[in-house]
Design an enzyme around this catalytic site. Structure first.
Site, PDB file in Angstrom:
ATOM      1  N   TYR A  11      -4.081  -1.209   0.487  1.00  0.00           N
ATOM      2  CA  TYR A  11      -4.807  -2.189   1.322  1.00  0.00           C
ATOM      3  C   TYR A  11      -5.746  -1.507   2.325  1.00  0.00           C
ATOM      4  O   TYR A  11      -6.967  -1.717   2.296  1.00  0.00           O
ATOM      5  CB  TYR A  11      -3.752  -3.041   2.043  1.00  0.00           C
ATOM      6  CG  TYR A  11      -4.206  -3.848   3.220  1.00  0.00           C
ATOM      7  CD1 TYR A  11      -5.318  -4.691   3.153  1.00  0.00           C
ATOM      8  CD2 TYR A  11      -3.491  -3.806   4.427  1.00  0.00           C
ATOM      9  CE1 TYR A  11      -5.704  -5.455   4.257  1.00  0.00           C
ATOM     10  CE2 TYR A  11      -3.861  -4.572   5.521  1.00  0.00           C
ATOM     11  CZ  TYR A  11      -4.970  -5.387   5.435  1.00  0.00           C
ATOM     12  OH  TYR A  11      -5.346  -6.139   6.509  1.00  0.00           O
ATOM     13  N   SER A 115       2.411   4.926  13.074  1.00  0.00           N
ATOM     14  CA  SER A 115       2.800   3.523  13.235  1.00  0.00           C
ATOM     15  C   SER A 115       3.437   3.292  14.592  1.00  0.00           C
ATOM     16  O   SER A 115       4.098   4.190  15.148  1.00  0.00           O
ATOM     17  CB  SER A 115       3.811   3.170  12.139  1.00  0.00           C
ATOM     18  OG  SER A 115       4.439   1.944  12.433  1.00  0.00           O
ATOM     19  N   TYR A 139      11.756   4.179   8.415  1.00  0.00           N
ATOM     20  CA  TYR A 139      10.286   4.174   8.342  1.00  0.00           C
ATOM     21  C   TYR A 139       9.698   4.768   9.620  1.00  0.00           C
ATOM     22  O   TYR A 139       8.906   5.725   9.578  1.00  0.00           O
ATOM     23  CB  TYR A 139       9.790   2.746   8.099  1.00  0.00           C
ATOM     24  CG  TYR A 139       8.296   2.588   8.250  1.00  0.00           C
ATOM     25  CD1 TYR A 139       7.411   3.281   7.419  1.00  0.00           C
ATOM     26  CD2 TYR A 139       7.750   1.746   9.227  1.00  0.00           C
ATOM     27  CE1 TYR A 139       6.043   3.152   7.565  1.00  0.00           C
ATOM     28  CE2 TYR A 139       6.385   1.609   9.371  1.00  0.00           C
ATOM     29  CZ  TYR A 139       5.532   2.302   8.539  1.00  0.00           C
ATOM     30  OH  TYR A 139       4.173   2.160   8.687  1.00  0.00           O
ATOM     31  N   LYS A 143       7.655   8.449  10.275  1.00  0.00           N
ATOM     32  CA  LYS A 143       6.301   8.540  10.861  1.00  0.00           C
ATOM     33  C   LYS A 143       6.334   9.464  12.083  1.00  0.00           C
ATOM     34  O   LYS A 143       5.425  10.266  12.299  1.00  0.00           O
ATOM     35  CB  LYS A 143       5.800   7.146  11.259  1.00  0.00           C
ATOM     36  CG  LYS A 143       5.462   6.249  10.074  1.00  0.00           C
ATOM     37  CD  LYS A 143       4.224   6.724   9.343  1.00  0.00           C
ATOM     38  CE  LYS A 143       3.823   5.787   8.218  1.00  0.00           C
ATOM     39  NZ  LYS A 143       2.662   6.263   7.460  1.00  0.00           N
TER      40      LYS A 143
HETATM   41  N1  LIG Z   1      -0.283  -2.473   7.051  1.00  0.00           N
HETATM   42  C1  LIG Z   1       0.133  -2.260   8.311  1.00  0.00           C
HETATM   43  O1  LIG Z   1       0.210  -3.217   9.133  1.00  0.00           O
HETATM   44  C2  LIG Z   1       0.499  -0.861   8.781  1.00  0.00           C
HETATM   45  C3  LIG Z   1       0.995  -0.680  10.085  1.00  0.00           C
HETATM   46  C4  LIG Z   1       1.308   0.612  10.512  1.00  0.00           C
HETATM   47  C5  LIG Z   1       1.101   1.700   9.679  1.00  0.00           C
HETATM   48  N2  LIG Z   1       0.657   1.501   8.403  1.00  0.00           N
HETATM   49  C6  LIG Z   1       0.474   2.669   7.517  1.00  0.00           C
HETATM   50  O2  LIG Z   1      -0.798   2.633   6.920  1.00  0.00           O
HETATM   51  C7  LIG Z   1      -0.766   3.231   5.616  1.00  0.00           C
HETATM   52  C8  LIG Z   1      -1.381   2.290   4.600  1.00  0.00           C
HETATM   53  O3  LIG Z   1      -0.670   1.058   4.623  1.00  0.00           O
HETATM   54  P1  LIG Z   1      -1.051  -0.126   3.627  1.00  0.00           P
HETATM   55  O4  LIG Z   1      -0.656  -1.402   4.301  1.00  0.00           O
HETATM   56  O5  LIG Z   1      -2.454   0.038   3.118  1.00  0.00           O
HETATM   57  O6  LIG Z   1      -0.002   0.134   2.456  1.00  0.00           O
HETATM   58  P2  LIG Z   1      -0.210   0.178   0.869  1.00  0.00           P
HETATM   59  O7  LIG Z   1       1.142   0.199   0.278  1.00  0.00           O
HETATM   60  O8  LIG Z   1      -1.164  -0.885   0.445  1.00  0.00           O
HETATM   61  O9  LIG Z   1      -0.918   1.597   0.687  1.00  0.00           O
HETATM   62  C9  LIG Z   1      -0.197   2.804   0.577  1.00  0.00           C
HETATM   63  C10 LIG Z   1      -0.734   3.564  -0.627  1.00  0.00           C
HETATM   64  O10 LIG Z   1      -0.019   4.799  -0.752  1.00  0.00           O
HETATM   65  C11 LIG Z   1       0.222   5.012  -2.145  1.00  0.00           C
HETATM   66  N3  LIG Z   1       1.388   5.902  -2.286  1.00  0.00           N
HETATM   67  C12 LIG Z   1       2.687   5.615  -1.983  1.00  0.00           C
HETATM   68  N4  LIG Z   1       3.469   6.666  -2.300  1.00  0.00           N
HETATM   69  C13 LIG Z   1       2.649   7.639  -2.781  1.00  0.00           C
HETATM   70  C14 LIG Z   1       2.856   8.950  -3.281  1.00  0.00           C
HETATM   71  N5  LIG Z   1       4.076   9.489  -3.372  1.00  0.00           N
HETATM   72  N6  LIG Z   1       1.779   9.655  -3.717  1.00  0.00           N
HETATM   73  C15 LIG Z   1       0.534   9.133  -3.658  1.00  0.00           C
HETATM   74  N7  LIG Z   1       0.264   7.887  -3.207  1.00  0.00           N
HETATM   75  C16 LIG Z   1       1.316   7.148  -2.770  1.00  0.00           C
HETATM   76  C17 LIG Z   1       0.489   3.627  -2.696  1.00  0.00           C
HETATM   77  O11 LIG Z   1       0.318   3.535  -4.100  1.00  0.00           O
HETATM   78  C18 LIG Z   1      -0.537   2.784  -1.925  1.00  0.00           C
HETATM   79  O12 LIG Z   1      -1.769   2.662  -2.599  1.00  0.00           O
HETATM   80  C19 LIG Z   1       0.732   3.544   5.359  1.00  0.00           C
HETATM   81  O13 LIG Z   1       0.943   4.918   5.614  1.00  0.00           O
HETATM   82  C20 LIG Z   1       1.463   2.678   6.362  1.00  0.00           C
HETATM   83  O14 LIG Z   1       2.710   3.231   6.732  1.00  0.00           O
HETATM   84  C21 LIG Z   1       0.353   0.251   7.938  1.00  0.00           C
END
Ligand SMILES: NC(=O)c1ccc[n+]([C@@H]2O[C@H](COP(=O)([O-])OP(=O)(O)OC[C@H]3O[C@@H](n4cnc5c(N)ncnc54)[C@H](O)[C@@H]3O)[C@@H](O)[C@H]2O)c1
Length: 317
Positions: A11, A115, A139, A143
């Site tokens: 995303y 995060s 989680y 982080k």
């Molecule tokens: N969405 C939120 O509100 C939010 C809040 C705080 C932090 N984050 C952080 O932001 C980042 C992105 O979040 P998001 O919502 O886009 O999540 P998401 O799950 O859509 O994106 C994460 C991506 O990482 C890839 N991935 C997972 N494991 C992997 C691996 N071993 N090797 C290679 N790729 C791998 C997944 O396929 C995915 O495309 C994450 O690190 C998440 O912890 C998100």
């Protein structure tokens, strides 16, 4: 400058890829598509489908890159409690592999998706970067561990890095290829779940007796496009070795009932909801102090809850 976007099929990462390209950056994507979607990656972008657990695949993806935006990882709080080993392996072990391969490739600029989960239950609101870190789940703990690892890498090996601690990311980005939106399965985020609420799948309000203005929990939301703007500003701010941590939110909060009201307004029909008991481990209020990002990065989020809700709704069509 060529930027490797890990998690670029997810995303937030896919949104970053699109905006970076629009701003003239060259981009490579690295993702194992475990929670992301290959069709999020624009055609023509260098894409290595591989895992953070495989160092040669990381090395391949880093070829020709000057900097890394590291979004890839596991990010479901509930799953992290059930499978902590997966979170320590991918988030911490995977990032360790990335740092080692970056050093081998002489790439010294890193922006990391940290995060607000690192803080846990806050003692003081709004939450500053200097607040104590007491994560309440694996989680958040992973982080926090990665942030510590990056600090040491900066001290020991000259990495120049920023960890961006997101609060709740929401909204969608309209790219030239259509909307890039949340496609999580399961979806745990409030705004898409509220917009998809129906009489057969009704959104639950966990707790209506919190010490807040309407009794429901308050959270800080930031639009994904504003969030990526902060990433690009952070990338451009990187200088000599060092590691800075920045909170990214809006600096204000919305209650669950306010989110439901905004969604009712956007859809033109009452969103069905059920008042339910509190969920263990939920703090009543989480709001970021974003003055450091404003001051040092010159960043200012501009999209409010109404825009986050209306963009998410438009992205479903
Ligand atoms: N969405 C939120 O509100 C939010 C809040 C705080 C932090 N984050 C952080 O932001 C980042 C992105 O979040 P998001 O919502 O886009 O999540 P998401 O799950 O859509 O994106 C994460 C991506 O990482 C890839 N991935 C997972 N494991 C992997 C691996 N071993 N090797 C290679 N790729 C791998 C997944 O396929 C995915 O495309 C994450 O690190 C998440 O912890 C998100």
């Amino acid at each position: 400058m060529r930027v490797l976007v890990t998690g670029g099929a997810g995303y937030i990462g896919a949104t970053a890829v699109d905006i970076l390209i629009a701003q003239g950056y060259e981009v490579s994507v690295f993702d194992d598509c475990s929670t992301g979607h290959a069709d999020n990656v624009a055609s023509g972008v260098t894409f290595v489908q591989g895992s953070l657990l495989n160092r040669s695949e990381i090395a391949e993806a880093l070829k020709g890159c000057d900097a890394v935006m590291h979004f890839a990882g596991k990010s479901l709080v509930g799953e992290s409690v059930e499978k902590p080993e997966l979170y320590w392996s991918v988030n911490v072990g995977g990032t360790r592999n990335l740092l080692d391969e970056m050093r081998a490739a002489k790439i010294s600029k890193l922006i990391f998706s940290s995060s607000a989960a690192t803080y846990g239950e806050p003692e003081v609101l709004p939450i500053l970067e200097t607040a104590s870190n007491r994560p309440t789940n694996a989680y958040g703990a992973t982080k926090l561990a990665v942030d510590a690892m990056i600090t040491d890498e900066a001290r020991g090996h000259g990495l120049s890095a920023a960890s961006l601690r997101y609060f709740n990311v929401a909204g969608a980005h309209k790219s030239t290829r259509g909307w890039l939106r949340e496609r999580h399965d399961p979806e745990t985020h409030l705004i898409p779940n509220v917009l998809r609420s129906s009489t057969s799948k009704t959104v639950k309000i966990f707790g209506t007796d919190w010490p807040t203005k309407d009794g429901t929990c308050i959270r800080d939301y930031v639009h994904v496009v504003d969030l990526i703007d902060a990433h690009i500003k952070a990338l451009n701010s990187l200088g000599s070795a060092g590691h800075e941590i920045f909170n990214l939110g809006s600096g204000g909060g919305y209650s669950v009932r306010e989110v439901i009201a905004a969604a009712t307004q956007a859809t033109g029909s009452q969103i069905p909801f059920i008042d339910s008991p509190r969920r263990a481990g939920d703090p009543a209020v989480l709001i970021a102090d974003i003055s450091k990002a404003k001051r040092i990065l010159g960043w200012q989020p501009t999209r409010n809850l109404e825009v986050m809700v209306s963009d998410t709704l438009a992205s479903f069509e």
